[in-house]
Design a protein around this motif. Structure first.
Motif, PDB file in Angstrom:
ATOM      1  N   ALA A   1       0.840  -1.202   0.000  1.00  0.00           N
ATOM      2  CA  ALA A   1       0.000   0.000   0.000  1.00  0.00           C
ATOM      3  C   ALA A   1       0.869   1.242   0.000  1.00  0.00           C
ATOM      4  O   ALA A   1       1.917   1.281   0.661  1.00  0.00           O
ATOM      5  N   VAL A   2       0.444   2.257  -0.728  1.00  0.00           N
ATOM      6  CA  VAL A   2       1.013   3.599  -0.622  1.00  0.00           C
ATOM      7  C   VAL A   2       0.041   4.447   0.183  1.00  0.00           C
ATOM      8  O   VAL A   2      -1.174   4.422  -0.075  1.00  0.00           O
ATOM      9  N   MET A   3       0.563   5.180   1.151  1.00  0.00           N
ATOM     10  CA  MET A   3      -0.256   6.051   1.984  1.00  0.00           C
ATOM     11  C   MET A   3      -0.118   7.483   1.470  1.00  0.00           C
ATOM     12  O   MET A   3       0.877   8.158   1.734  1.00  0.00           O
ATOM     13  N   ASP A   4      -1.099   7.914   0.648  1.00  0.00           N
ATOM     14  CA  ASP A   4      -1.141   9.239   0.038  1.00  0.00           C
ATOM     15  C   ASP A   4       0.003   9.416  -0.960  1.00  0.00           C
ATOM     16  O   ASP A   4       1.018   8.716  -0.913  1.00  0.00           O
ATOM     17  N   THR A   5      -0.176  10.376  -1.872  1.00  0.00           N
ATOM     18  CA  THR A   5       0.876  10.673  -2.837  1.00  0.00           C
ATOM     19  C   THR A   5       1.436  12.062  -2.535  1.00  0.00           C
ATOM     20  O   THR A   5       1.475  12.473  -1.375  1.00  0.00           O
ATOM     21  N   VAL A   6       1.882  12.782  -3.553  1.00  0.00           N
ATOM     22  CA  VAL A   6       2.605  14.039  -3.318  1.00  0.00           C
ATOM     23  C   VAL A   6       2.167  15.090  -4.336  1.00  0.00           C
ATOM     24  O   VAL A   6       1.357  14.830  -5.228  1.00  0.00           O
ATOM     25  N   ASP A   7       2.741  16.257  -4.226  1.00  0.00           N
ATOM     26  CA  ASP A   7       2.489  17.352  -5.156  1.00  0.00           C
ATOM     27  C   ASP A   7       3.157  17.061  -6.510  1.00  0.00           C
ATOM     28  O   ASP A   7       4.181  16.373  -6.584  1.00  0.00           O
ATOM     29  N   ALA A   8       2.582  17.648  -7.559  1.00  0.00           N
ATOM     30  CA  ALA A   8       3.109  17.428  -8.911  1.00  0.00           C
ATOM     31  C   ALA A   8       4.565  17.861  -9.048  1.00  0.00           C
ATOM     32  O   ALA A   8       5.299  17.319  -9.891  1.00  0.00           O
ATOM     33  N   SER A   9       5.011  18.809  -8.226  1.00  0.00           N
ATOM     34  CA  SER A   9       6.368  19.355  -8.350  1.00  0.00           C
ATOM     35  C   SER A   9       7.451  18.319  -8.111  1.00  0.00           C
ATOM     36  O   SER A   9       8.585  18.497  -8.558  1.00  0.00           O
ATOM     37  N   ILE A  10       7.149  17.243  -7.379  1.00  0.00           N
ATOM     38  CA  ILE A  10       8.179  16.239  -7.097  1.00  0.00           C
ATOM     39  C   ILE A  10       7.761  14.867  -7.629  1.00  0.00           C
ATOM     40  O   ILE A  10       8.152  13.839  -7.085  1.00  0.00           O
TER      41      ILE A  10
END
Length: 399
Positions: free
Chosen positions: A47-56
């Motif tokens: 499982a991945v817990m949330d992703t990130v902003d497009a900048s990274i």
């Protein structure tokens, strides 16, 4: 090239930093950048817990793929559907078309509003108290509506006692190598930026934060994994105490912050003299701010810190000086309350600023405005120093 860290043997941090972004939410200055935290759980299911902003995006994808080590991705748990944590959902689905999106009904509604993603047959809707078993690790879902969006939830992993806390317990500022609170020289040095983050992002929702803190009190938490800032482990009781105070709108300190607006220096002069008087009376932790020069997010942070405020402003176009009006408007919007306030007003021919500030403060909850507003006619005269001294005595006596 990947940049990952182990939170535990089976839970990997796969986030990153953005040091180029100048304004968080295109509003709040972040001179030290911002971090985006995301986590991979490795078990019978991954499982991945949330992703990130497009900048990274590139760094994030490299980190996730390294953590998975060639394994397929089973779940993406979406605790918070704000774009700075969800901009790479589509990219993960492209690389791992087999994955299931885990969220609640409001989560999926927001996904469809932000992104054109085909979610047919790809979602698992959870409710308060539901669990998701990955093998040795089981996630318990704790809903946290309006902390600070309506779909927010947290996930508690029971075997390793980890709380994935969404935007709660976060902070402005990029990581400087250290990822964990016990890796920095003084974790409490993070408090000003944590307070500024809380006050401006979450501050309006004190009752909702209180509700979540009551839920968290029933959990045995060893590690808090927020979506921004340090991961909290070891001694972090003071973090919970700070959140408790902030969400009750109780000041951290019995101290005074002086806010002034001044066109030609005369209102500033009176504010500076009063600050000196307070210091002579033994008041500690005084801060003085020019509201025209200092971004309002820092001023809001100081209101959360201090028990007593002094607001000094001139009349402007028969109204209140705009920068001071902006501060008071922000305070009201963030539901700030339970403070004691002294006023200094100025006006060359029709002083109105004192009455306007009094009215705006009186419309807020439990704001005590001290008697004896000091009203200047253009500048402070020698005979008015006793009025300032009287205001100083009132502040000191009420501390």
């Amino acid at each position: 090239m990947h940049c990952t860290r182990e939170v535990t043997k089976d839970i990997i941090w796969v986030g990153g930093n953005d040091r180029r972004l100048a304004l968080f939410e295109n509003l709040f200055p972040i001179p030290d950048g911002v971090s985006y935290n995301s986590y991979v759980i490795l078990d019978e299911k991954t499982a991945v817990m949330d992703t990130v902003d497009a900048s990274i995006t590139r760094q994030f994808i490299e980190n996730v793929e390294h953590a998975l080590g060639g394994r397929k991705l089973d779940y993406l748990v979406i605790n918070h559907m704000e774009p700075d944590h969800c901009a790479t959902i589509g990219e993960l689905l492209r690389i791992h078309p087999e994955l299931t999106l885990v969220g609640n009904e409001k989560t999926f509604r927001l996904i469809s509003q932000f992104y054109d993603i085909d979610m047919e047959g790809r979602t698992l809707a959870v409710k308060e108290g539901d669990t998701l078993c990955l093998g040795k690790h089981t996630l318990h879902f704790v809903f946290a509506p309006m902390v600070h969006w309506p779909e927010v939830m947290m996930a508690y992993e029971e075997s390793e006692k980890i709380l994935f806390a969404a935007d709660a317990f976060g902070s402005f500022g990029a990581h400087n190598g250290a990822l964990f609170s016990d890796e920095v020289a003084d974790a409490k040095a993070e408090l000003p930026e944590m307070r500024r983050y809380y006050g401006n992002i979450v501050g309006k929702y004190g009752p909702q934060v209180q509700a979540v803190l009551k839920k968290a009190a029933g959990l045995d938490i060893a590690v808090i994994c927020p979506l921004h800032g340090l991961i909290w482990r070891g001694d972090f009781g003071w973090v919970l105490e700070a959140y408790d105070k902030w969400s009750k709108y109780e000041p951290e300190e019995k101290s005074v912050v002086v806010f002034y607006a001044s066109m030609y220096g005369d209102t500033q002069n009176a504010a500076e003299i009063l600050a000196g008087m307070l210091a002579q009376e033994g008041v500690k932790g005084i801060r003085v701010y020019d509201v025209s020069k200092t971004h309002v997010s820092y001023l809001i942070s100081e209101v959360f810190r201090c028990s007593h405020l002094v607001m000094a402003a001139p009349t402007y176009n028969n109204g209140l000086y705009p920068a001071m009006e902006n501060l008071l408007t922000d305070m009201a919007a963030l539901n700030l309350q339970n403070r004691t306030v002294g006023l200094i007003a100025n006006g060359s021919w029709a002083p109105q600023s004192g009455k306007i500030m009094d009215a705006k403060l009186s419309a807020m909850k439990n704001m005590r405005v001290l008697d004896g507003t000091v009203t200047l006619r253009s500048s402070l005269k020698e005979e008015q120093t006793e009025e300032l001294a009287a205001l100083c005595r009132q502040i000191v006596e009420s501390l």
